[in-house]
Design a protein around this motif. Structure first.
Motif, PDB file in Angstrom:
ATOM      1  N   GLU A  40       0.809  -1.216   0.000  1.00 49.14           N
ATOM      2  CA  GLU A  40       0.000   0.000   0.000  1.00 49.14           C
ATOM      3  C   GLU A  40       0.848   1.275   0.000  1.00 49.14           C
ATOM      4  O   GLU A  40       0.295   2.374  -0.066  1.00 49.14           O
ATOM      5  N   ALA A  62       6.467   3.039  -2.973  1.00 48.49           N
ATOM      6  CA  ALA A  62       7.217   4.016  -3.766  1.00 48.49           C
ATOM      7  C   ALA A  62       8.647   3.581  -4.037  1.00 48.49           C
ATOM      8  O   ALA A  62       9.154   3.715  -5.165  1.00 48.49           O
ATOM      9  N   LEU A  92       8.729   0.548  -6.514  1.00 47.47           N
ATOM     10  CA  LEU A  92       8.513   1.000  -7.888  1.00 47.47           C
ATOM     11  C   LEU A  92       9.729   1.763  -8.406  1.00 47.47           C
ATOM     12  O   LEU A  92      10.130   1.606  -9.567  1.00 47.47           O
ATOM     13  N   THR A 135       6.843   8.411  -7.395  1.00 47.89           N
ATOM     14  CA  THR A 135       5.993   8.716  -6.251  1.00 47.89           C
ATOM     15  C   THR A 135       4.659   7.987  -6.383  1.00 47.89           C
ATOM     16  O   THR A 135       4.267   7.581  -7.481  1.00 47.89           O
ATOM     17  N   VAL A 136       3.966   7.821  -5.269  1.00 50.25           N
ATOM     18  CA  VAL A 136       2.643   7.203  -5.279  1.00 50.25           C
ATOM     19  C   VAL A 136       1.655   8.187  -4.676  1.00 50.25           C
ATOM     20  O   VAL A 136       2.027   9.103  -3.944  1.00 50.25           O
ATOM     21  N   GLU A 137       0.374   7.998  -4.988  1.00 48.60           N
ATOM     22  CA  GLU A 137      -0.648   8.957  -4.584  1.00 48.60           C
ATOM     23  C   GLU A 137      -1.085   8.797  -3.134  1.00 48.60           C
ATOM     24  O   GLU A 137      -1.589   9.738  -2.524  1.00 48.60           O
ATOM     25  N   ARG A 178       5.171   8.304   0.600  1.00 49.75           N
ATOM     26  CA  ARG A 178       4.756   8.393  -0.806  1.00 49.75           C
ATOM     27  C   ARG A 178       5.882   8.832  -1.737  1.00 49.75           C
ATOM     28  O   ARG A 178       5.861   8.545  -2.924  1.00 49.75           O
TER      29      ARG A 178
END
Length: 328
Positions: A205, A208, A211, A220-222, A234
């Protein structure tokens, strides 16, 4: 970033505050995973987490180089803030900590008990971090990031203890929040000339770094909606990512259900209580137990600071029957 004499000097500084934490081989974890499992118990520091080491080194340098500093401000989900509050109290430096709204009530209380001024702002760590940086400028305070050379140097002292105190490890699983812990392990391993494979662990969950590791650049992730708050980041730090890409074998992602099962396993097999990030390395080893069978594996139990309400709901609640059995 530093050499071996600097690392040994940092360890001596840390040990003036508390002794080396233990590392133990646990037979029940070996039975569960099929590997020889050594655990580094960073849950046994005075704040219950590894980050205290970095705070002590950071604050020591700050006070020596800027003795008139007005104060320090930083953002945290808990353990970094506790480390700064503890070290600030030792050095007479006022500490302000910004936490996201809805942060751990028990970590908040611990930071305040150490003397920190506590502020709530934003929906997550990254929003709190931006507010803390703005507050530093507005109030003339020193902004203490969660990833910096002194912090990495400080937390690398646990890796120095681990590598010197345990038999030669084939692999070492380390959780990734913003990256100081895994970077410290990589740099300490390299300074000691060891060949231990270092594996990062993230939440599915909040992936970052996983990835970014795969892409070869910052991704980055949301959102970072994991209950393992020590991994709820994130936005990767570019300097940390560079060290991780150069020195880690891979990054494994684990679900919150897998982490909850690992927290239960730690309690059953060692009677140590782990927070989410602290249990994530065991969750990753359980995921990769076929790959690691017969090998000597290190796990960093980086902290034990989990709220009782979260423990009841997440670890002992509806997920308690999912994936919690012992594998022989």
């Amino acid at each position: 970033m530093f050499d071996l004499p600097a690392l040994e000097a940092a360890a001596a500084l840390v040990h003036r505050a508390f002794p080396p934490t233990p590392q133990y081989a646990w037979p029940l974890l070996a039975a569960r995973t099929g590997a020889e499992v050594w655990v580094k118990h960073e849950n046994h520091t005075p704040t219950g987490a590894f980050k205290l080491r970095g705070g002590l080194v950071y604050m020591d340098r700050l006070k020596r180089e800027r003795p008139q500093v007005r104060g320090v401000v930083s953002a945290t989900r808990g353990n970094h803030g506790q480390s700064l509050a503890y070290a600030g109290a030792r050095h007479g430096v006022p500490v302000t900590i910004v936490v996201p709204q809805g942060n751990s009530t028990e970590k908040n209380a611990a930071m305040q008990a150490q003397g920190a001024r506590l502020l709530e702002h934003g929906a997550d760590f990254d929003a709190a971090r931006a507010y803390a940086a703005a507050l530093a400028e507005a109030e003339g305070l020193e902004f203490a990031p969660s990833f910096a050379p002194d912090l990495v140097l400080g937390v690398a002292t646990y890796a120095l203890e681990f590598f010197r105190g345990a038999p030669a490890l084939d692999a070492l699983y380390v959780p990734i929040g913003l990256g100081s812990g895994i970077c410290g392990c990589i740099l300490a391993r390299d300074l000691l000339g060891l060949r231990t494979e270092i594996i990062g662990v993230q939440s599915t969950e909040a992936p970052a770094y996983a990835l970014s590791f795969a892409a070869g650049r910052v991704v980055t992730v949301e959102s970072a909606q994991t209950r393992a708050d020590g991994m709820a980041v994130r936005i990767p730090d570019p300097a940390a990512l560079a060290i991780i890409r150069r020195g880690a074998a891979r990054v494994v992602t684990v679900t919150d259900a897998e982490v909850a099962a690992a927290i239960r396993a730690y309690w059953q097999d060692t009677h140590n209580l782990a927070e989410g990030a602290g249990a994530a390395p065991l969750a990753a080893l359980l995921q990769e137990r076929g790959r690691m069978a017969g090998r000597r594996v290190g796990l960093v139990l980086c902290g034990g600071n989990i709220d009782l309400a979260l423990f009841r709901d997440w670890v002992l609640g509806r997920e308690a029957g999912e994936g919690g059995g012992r594998a022989g």
